[in-house]
Design an enzyme around this catalytic site. Sequence first.
Site, PDB file in Angstrom:
ATOM      1  N   LEU A 132       0.819  -1.209   0.000  1.00 37.16           N
ATOM      2  CA  LEU A 132       0.000   0.000   0.000  1.00 37.16           C
ATOM      3  C   LEU A 132       0.858   1.266   0.000  1.00 37.16           C
ATOM      4  CD1 LEU A 132      -2.677   1.566   0.337  1.00 37.16           C
ATOM      5  CD2 LEU A 132      -2.484   1.147   2.814  1.00 37.16           C
ATOM      6  N   GLU A 134       3.645   4.083  -0.361  1.00 37.96           N
ATOM      7  CA  GLU A 134       4.605   4.444  -1.406  1.00 37.96           C
ATOM      8  C   GLU A 134       5.491   5.583  -0.924  1.00 37.96           C
ATOM      9  OE1 GLU A 134       2.656   5.294  -5.068  1.00 37.96           O
ATOM     10  OE2 GLU A 134       1.724   3.305  -5.235  1.00 37.96           O
ATOM     11  N   ILE A 164       7.101  -2.550   3.356  1.00 37.34           N
ATOM     12  CA  ILE A 164       6.162  -3.665   3.197  1.00 37.34           C
ATOM     13  C   ILE A 164       6.643  -4.894   3.978  1.00 37.34           C
ATOM     14  CG2 ILE A 164       4.845  -5.034   1.564  1.00 37.34           C
ATOM     15  CD1 ILE A 164       4.476  -1.933   1.405  1.00 37.34           C
ATOM     16  N   GLU A 380       0.094   0.814  10.094  1.00 34.05           N
ATOM     17  CA  GLU A 380      -1.355   0.610   9.914  1.00 34.05           C
ATOM     18  C   GLU A 380      -2.181   1.803  10.395  1.00 34.05           C
ATOM     19  OE1 GLU A 380      -3.165  -3.107  10.070  1.00 34.05           O
ATOM     20  OE2 GLU A 380      -1.302  -4.246  10.183  1.00 34.05           O
ATOM     21  N   THR A 382      -1.098   6.070  11.402  1.00 37.91           N
ATOM     22  CA  THR A 382      -0.404   6.798  12.463  1.00 37.91           C
ATOM     23  C   THR A 382      -1.374   7.276  13.535  1.00 37.91           C
ATOM     24  OG1 THR A 382      -0.695   8.915  11.345  1.00 37.91           O
ATOM     25  CG2 THR A 382       1.289   7.642  10.778  1.00 37.91           C
TER      26      THR A 382
END
Length: 399
Positions: A132, A134, A164, A380, A382
């Site tokens: 997810l 980038e 990742i 997952e 902040t």
Amino acid sequence: MTHGFELSREHEEFRRSVRDFAESQIAPHAAQWDREHHFPVDVVQQMGKMGLFGLTAPEEYGGAGLSGEDGGFTSLCLAIEEIGRVDQSMGITLEAAVGLGINPILTFGTAEQKKRWLPALVAGEAVAGFGLTEPGAGSDAGATQTKAVLDGGEWVVDGAKQFITNSGSDITSLVTVTARTGTREGADGATKPEISTIVVPSGTPGFTAEKAYDKLGWHASDTHPLTFTGARVPEDHLLGERGRGYAQFLATLDDGRVAIAALAVGCIQACLDMSLEYAGQRQTFGGPIGRKQGVAFQIADLEVLLRTARLLTYSAAAMKDAGAPLKEFKQAAAVAKLQTTEAAVTATRIATQVFGGYGFMEEYPVARFYRDAKVLEIGEGTSEIQRMLIARGLGLPVE
């Protein structure tokens, strides 16, 4: 106890079995794995044989087939807590393997996709990542720049992902990535990117897991940046409905936030355990330091942090198992993730202070937990994102 109820006898027995495994098979080696940045494939696969990766998966794919009524999600959180109590790296390996690897395929995959990929993942013979984030699209996941174009019955994927988990290990079988697959007109008439999710198996030409990160913590967890250069996969590797990738990853993260909260609970429990033991053994001025209010009161604070974190986490897990309305669960998940992860960072600071100079030395596990805790406030979603979600849940038009 959580929210006026007790965990079932089956849950408590399951907790003890995972704790026994964690203390015998993981705890003695955690410090060495951390020093060597070693991802212990054999132990991950032992976790698979225990059924830890398949707690929420149907029996037809080799899972335990635990439903919400059986408390399947709560069982997963208990396993993550107990593994994380001795090693946060192995705790996040389990959390990500299920929440980010298995769940997207289990939730959105076709029957054929599930049959193809789930058995090995559920058995712990393989792990999967979720691409997810980038370089230019972290919390702003809608700014995804990775692209996938249909060409001759294949998706051609170009772009990059970062941070990742479980993406480049010897047993990584695939990574599910979000990518722009076109544009769509929004309700306001403006053109918006169409984001979809696509499964890219390991070994696909053009898909490279770059050198593993040199991280502050989670040294035994497998984490890589990924690059995609003309990586081609069959058209049927589209996961779920085209253009629904954004909604799919939001749903994936809701569950993951509670699971991360469980990992944080394990961290706080470890801090309390270590501090109690040390305060009873360390002698100063003719007695154990635990008799001094300056130390004892800090350890009392750890107990408060632990009880609060556990209450929020298992209340949210119970809501998931009970099929609570999505809006209510999303709010509970954000609250649990925010409170417990920030509490875990505080707990490691307190524990390090209790240990004094020894807390600064890597020979004591408290130093490892101190390093590992910080990322809990980031991964997952902040803390800032959680506060935004909570505020929106209260009806505030926060941006």
